[in-house]
Design a protein around this motif. Structure first.
Motif, short mmCIF file in Angstrom:
data_model
loop_
_atom_site.label_atom_id
_atom_site.label_comp_id
_atom_site.label_asym_id
_atom_site.label_seq_id
_atom_site.Cartn_x
_atom_site.Cartn_y
_atom_site.Cartn_z
N GLU A 1 67.54 17.98 53.52
CA GLU A 1 67.89 17.53 52.19
C GLU A 1 67.01 16.37 51.76
OE1 GLU A 1 71.72 15.55 49.83
OE2 GLU A 1 71.88 16.19 51.92
N ILE A 2 66.53 16.42 50.51
CA ILE A 2 65.75 15.33 49.94
C ILE A 2 66.71 14.22 49.53
CG2 ILE A 2 64.21 14.64 48.08
CD1 ILE A 2 63.10 17.44 48.04
N THR A 3 66.50 13.03 50.06
CA THR A 3 67.37 11.91 49.74
C THR A 3 66.84 11.06 48.59
OG1 THR A 3 66.23 10.56 51.42
CG2 THR A 3 68.20 11.76 52.10
N SER A 4 65.53 11.08 48.37
CA SER A 4 64.94 10.26 47.30
C SER A 4 63.58 10.82 46.95
CB SER A 4 64.81 8.81 47.76
OG SER A 4 64.18 8.01 46.77
N LEU A 5 63.19 10.68 45.67
CA LEU A 5 61.85 11.09 45.23
C LEU A 5 61.27 10.01 44.35
CD1 LEU A 5 61.65 12.18 42.01
CD2 LEU A 5 63.01 14.01 42.93
N SER A 6 59.94 10.03 44.24
CA SER A 6 59.25 9.04 43.41
C SER A 6 57.96 9.65 42.89
CB SER A 6 58.94 7.78 44.22
OG SER A 6 58.21 6.84 43.44
N ALA A 7 57.67 9.41 41.60
CA ALA A 7 56.44 9.86 40.96
C ALA A 7 56.13 8.92 39.81
CB ALA A 7 56.56 11.30 40.45
N VAL A 8 54.87 8.76 39.51
CA VAL A 8 54.43 7.88 38.42
C VAL A 8 54.58 8.62 37.10
CG1 VAL A 8 52.49 6.60 37.46
CG2 VAL A 8 52.84 6.66 39.93
N ASN A 9 55.17 7.94 36.12
CA ASN A 9 55.35 8.52 34.79
C ASN A 9 54.56 7.77 33.73
OD1 ASN A 9 56.52 10.36 32.89
ND2 ASN A 9 57.96 8.76 32.27
N ASP A 10 54.01 6.60 34.07
CA ASP A 10 53.30 5.79 33.09
C ASP A 10 51.89 6.30 32.81
OD1 ASP A 10 55.51 4.27 33.01
OD2 ASP A 10 54.72 2.61 34.19
N PHE A 11 51.37 7.14 33.67
CA PHE A 11 50.07 7.78 33.45
C PHE A 11 50.09 9.11 34.20
CE2 PHE A 11 49.70 4.74 36.92
CZ PHE A 11 49.20 5.51 37.95
N TYR A 12 49.10 9.96 33.90
CA TYR A 12 49.05 11.27 34.53
C TYR A 12 48.78 11.13 36.03
CZ TYR A 12 48.88 13.40 29.89
OH TYR A 12 49.18 13.80 28.63
N SER A 13 49.61 11.73 36.81
CA SER A 13 49.44 11.73 38.27
C SER A 13 49.96 13.05 38.80
CB SER A 13 50.20 10.55 38.90
OG SER A 13 50.11 10.59 40.30
N TYR A 14 49.26 13.60 39.79
CA TYR A 14 49.62 14.90 40.33
C TYR A 14 50.57 14.81 41.52
CZ TYR A 14 45.40 16.21 37.73
OH TYR A 14 44.46 16.40 36.75
N LEU A 15 50.73 13.63 42.11
CA LEU A 15 51.46 13.51 43.37
C LEU A 15 52.92 13.14 43.15
CD1 LEU A 15 48.90 11.66 45.68
CD2 LEU A 15 49.19 14.10 45.26
N VAL A 16 53.77 13.74 44.00
CA VAL A 16 55.19 13.44 44.04
C VAL A 16 55.56 13.14 45.49
CG1 VAL A 16 57.52 14.27 43.60
CG2 VAL A 16 55.66 14.93 42.05
N LEU A 17 56.24 12.03 45.71
CA LEU A 17 56.64 11.63 47.05
C LEU A 17 58.13 11.87 47.24
CD1 LEU A 17 54.78 8.19 47.25
CD2 LEU A 17 53.87 10.47 47.65
N THR A 18 58.50 12.42 48.38
CA THR A 18 59.91 12.68 48.68
C THR A 18 60.23 12.16 50.07
OG1 THR A 18 59.49 14.87 49.64
CG2 THR A 18 59.92 14.76 47.26
N ALA A 19 61.48 11.76 50.25
CA ALA A 19 61.98 11.33 51.55
C ALA A 19 63.11 12.26 51.96
CB ALA A 19 62.48 9.88 51.50
N GLY A 20 63.15 12.61 53.24
CA GLY A 20 64.13 13.57 53.72
C GLY A 20 65.13 12.96 54.68
N ARG A 21 66.23 13.68 54.84
CA ARG A 21 67.26 13.22 55.76
C ARG A 21 66.83 13.36 57.21
NH1 ARG A 21 71.97 11.65 54.22
NH2 ARG A 21 71.71 12.60 52.17
N ASP A 22 65.75 14.10 57.47
CA ASP A 22 65.24 14.25 58.84
C ASP A 22 64.20 13.19 59.17
OD1 ASP A 22 63.27 15.10 57.16
OD2 ASP A 22 62.78 16.91 58.28
#
Length: 705
Positions: free
Chosen positions: A536-557
């Motif tokens: 299960e993904i517990t948290s995610l983060s991505a930049v919204n103030d400018f164009y960015s292709y990457l998304v970071l996620t943290a898992g319960r494992d």
């Protein structure tokens, strides 16, 4: 207090798989008709009459802990209700004693003989090495009163280092694999302990800077640790091992077990000298160590990575981010790279100085208690209500452009929007059927996104204080843990179970006179990405103030995964990012009111209960610094980056908020005045302000002086 020897016996089981005898203790005095204490983590009972024995069911390093102080036989034992600090009360005919198990355990561990000491002037830390293989790091910073920063178990660190190197070797192609060192062979037993015989400074600035591209002056200080089994290089910024040399891995060495050692390396040199004496013989040896060869295994861990938050090319036609505007039938312009010049971290001239770029004062943050009324009615003064806040975030206001609004989600299904100075009555947004897990502002400040455990993300209008978009829960198989606007408000990112979902949204607030209650806003799923493991993904983060292709996620494992939405796949996985599940991941997103070097946007932080805060770099996928010192053992406390990118704030369970500078592993400010655990923190994007929220529902504002 001491650890008894000789009368404890343990076993893996004695009655099949149904019952396992974990511990057997023989006491000199009978203990019948005595009140005992039993919990999921600890058990406590009298031993030999007047001694209190504490046994940990989870942590073997506690086995066992003997507490002495009673003169008469102990008749009753009980645990306290709090997790931190964990208290135990024992009673006898002479005394009733209250013990703090954490403090008692630290005193026992410090009882091991100190074999070596070192003061590092660069990090202002005192490092002490013990005979039991423990390193104690103390802060010498003014106002820290020589507090303990962390304790490093060398055996555990070396085992983790070996697993990572082994994992890296297995992932390489067969022709590129180097021969395994003998210490990495599967099934080999590790040494019981690593007594710290000697400590010495180690300068790896040239090697570290060549890998991550930073200046040598920015490299973290390192430390030579000499033990009886080998040499280790410890990074004093993240408290991780940079290199390991075991004597038994090299059959040509005359000394396999050292009795004493001394190390020396010079800044800028590619080699180090080590002087060894044998533990069981009369040999004395001088070793010459090539640092580049020793660090090769460490450098392989981040080799071949080319990740960056800032896009390095145009969006692909096959990317889920490639969309067309129906009205104009044209492709949006390619993502623009945020270009900033290297200059001091200051705010624009139109905005008052934030104080972030100046030298820290003795009391940088203080509670804001002198709020002026400004002629407002009593109803617009600071709210005295208590709210059960679960999340906190400053907005980027569309109207004034100065972060005037503060949003928070509540456990009672509501979302609130305050004025940034916490005056007046907050706007209430109701409609969820579960606790609000996430609140997030859009880039233009017009919309507020809230996600709840009821499985429905909702978009609200700040101007009209009404619902403008509700996404059906049929799109999400499991409750939504995190959600946010993405790609300059073009999409909404959601995490549901082990899946990351990308939604294309269109918001229309116009009303139809005939069907005025029917929403014109719409949202449709665009892309789904599963995590590398079924976690299960517990948290995610991505930049919204400018164009960015990457998304970071943290898992319960305990993993951190990086997704490249331009390519539509997983780009990297960091295994064992923490020793416990990661409950928040946070990027350095900056602010429209500050300027930063573009490399700094690749920094992100993760936090886990009981495992501190780790600072990571996307270019190396390694932990570059570790922040410890804030008590966080039982509740997931939040973290936040300052807009200037120089500070990280964190909540804590000791009724304080902590502010860390990125260039130091110890806190620079400890903010008091709270009445309960600080659960959430948030920086204002435009002013030197930090907002905090506690478990008893109080919001508090701190202002830099």
């Amino acid at each position: 207090m001491e650890e008894p020897q000789g009368f404890f016996s343990t076993g893996d089981g004695c009655v099949g798989d149904t019952v396992t005898e974990r511990c057997l203790v023989e006491s000199k005095e009978p203990v019948s008709h005595v009140q005992l204490a039993c919990g999921l983590c600890f058990c406590a009972f009298p031993l030999d009459g007047n001694e209190l024995c504490v046994w940990s069911t989870k942590d073997p390093s506690y086995q066992p802990l003997i507490l002495r102080g009673h003169r008469q036989p102990i008749t009753a034992v009980t645990f306290g209700n709090t997790v931190s600090p964990l208290l135990i009360c024992s009673a006898s005919q002479d005394y009733v004693m209250l013990w703090s198990l954490d403090e008692c355990r630290q005193k026992v561990l410090l009882a091991s003989p100190l074999l070596s000491l070192l003061v590092d002037e660069k990090s202002k830390q005192l490092v002490a090495g013990c005979a039991d293989g423990q390193l104690w790091v103390f802060s010498l910073v003014e106002r820290h009163h020589y507090r303990c920063v962390t304790r490093v178990d060398l055996k555990k660190k070396r085992e983790t280092f070996s697993r990572r190197v082994e994992s890296r070797l297995c992932s390489l192609p067969e022709e590129n694999r180097r021969p395994r060192a003998h210490g990495l062979e599967k099934g080999e037993d590790m040494e019981g302990s690593l007594p710290v015989l000697s400590l010495a400074p180690c300068d790896l600035s040239l090697l570290l800077s060549s890998e991550c591209g930073c200046l040598p002056s920015e490299s973290a200080p390192c430390l030579w640790v000499g033990s009886s089994a080998g040499l280790l290089i410890l990074n004093l910024a993240n408290f991780e091992l940079e290199g390991v040399l075991r004597y038994k891995d090299f059959r040509s060495l005359s000394i396999q077990v050292a009795g004493s050692c001394a190390m020396m390396s010079k800044a800028g040199e590619q080699k180090a000298i080590c002087l060894l004496t044998s533990m069981f013989g009369c040999q004395i040896a001088v070793l010459e160590i090539r640092l580049a060869a020793l660090m090769r295994s460490r450098q392989d861990l981040g080799a071949g990575r080319s990740l960056s938050v800032l896009p390095r090319g145009c969006v692909l036609s096959t990317s889920p981010l490639h969309f067309r505007i129906a009205e104009e039938h044209r492709t949006p312009p390619a993502p623009q790279r945020r270009t900033v010049q290297d200059q001091p971290l200051v705010f624009h001239s139109k905005v008052r100085s934030s104080g972030y770029a100046t030298a820290p004062h003795v009391t940088m943050f203080s509670p804001k208690t002198n709020t002026r009324n400004n002629g407002d009615s009593p109803s617009r003064r600071r709210s005295s209500h208590r709210w059960c806040v679960t999340n906190l975030h400053f907005s980027y206001s569309f109207y004034a452009g100065d972060g005037r609004w503060l949003a928070c989600g509540l456990a009672n299904h509501l979302s609130l929007v305050f004025r940034a100075d916490l005056t007046g009555t907050p706007a209430v947004f109701s409609g969820h059927d579960g606790a609000v897990s996430t609140v997030c502002w859009s880039h233009d400040g017009r919309w507020l996104l809230s996600a709840s455990l009821d499985g429905t993300p909702r978009v609200w209008s700040l101007r009209r204080a009404e619902l403008v978009l509700c996404v059906g829960r049929d799109l999400f198989p499991k409750p939504i843990q995190s959600a946010q606007f993405y790609y300059l408000d073009a999409f909404i990112l959601c995490s549901s179970g082990p899946e990351l979902q990308l939604l294309k949204c269109h918001i229309d607030t116009s009303k139809d006179e005939i069907r005025r209650y029917k929403q014109k806003s719409r949202c449709r799923p665009v892309f789904r990405l599963p995590t590398a493991g079924p976690t299960e993904i517990t948290s995610l983060s991505a930049v919204n103030d400018f164009y960015s292709y990457l998304v970071l996620t943290a898992g319960r494992d305990k993993t951190v995964e990086v997704f490249d939405l331009n390519a539509g796949r997983s780009a990297a996985v960091i295994a064992e990012a923490h020793s416990r599940p990661v409950h928040q991941i946070c990027q350095n997103k900056g602010s429209s009111f500050t300027t930063q070097q573009y490399q700094v946007y690749n920094l992100f932080a993760t936090t886990a209960t009981g495992d501190g805060i780790k600072l990571w770099d996307l270019r190396t996928l390694r932990c570059e610094r570790r922040f410890e010192g804030h008590p966080n053992h039982g509740y997931p406390c939040g973290i936040a980056f300052s807009p200037c990118g120089r500070y990280v704030a964190s909540g804590a369970e000791d009724r304080h908020a902590y502010v860390y500078e990125l260039g130091s592993s110890t806190f620079s400010h400890r903010l008091a005045g709270h009445t309960d655990t600080v659960a959430g923190v948030a920086f204002s994007p435009s002013a030197p302000q930090l907002a905090t929220t506690t478990l008893d529902g109080k919001l508090q504002l701190f202002v830099a002086e």
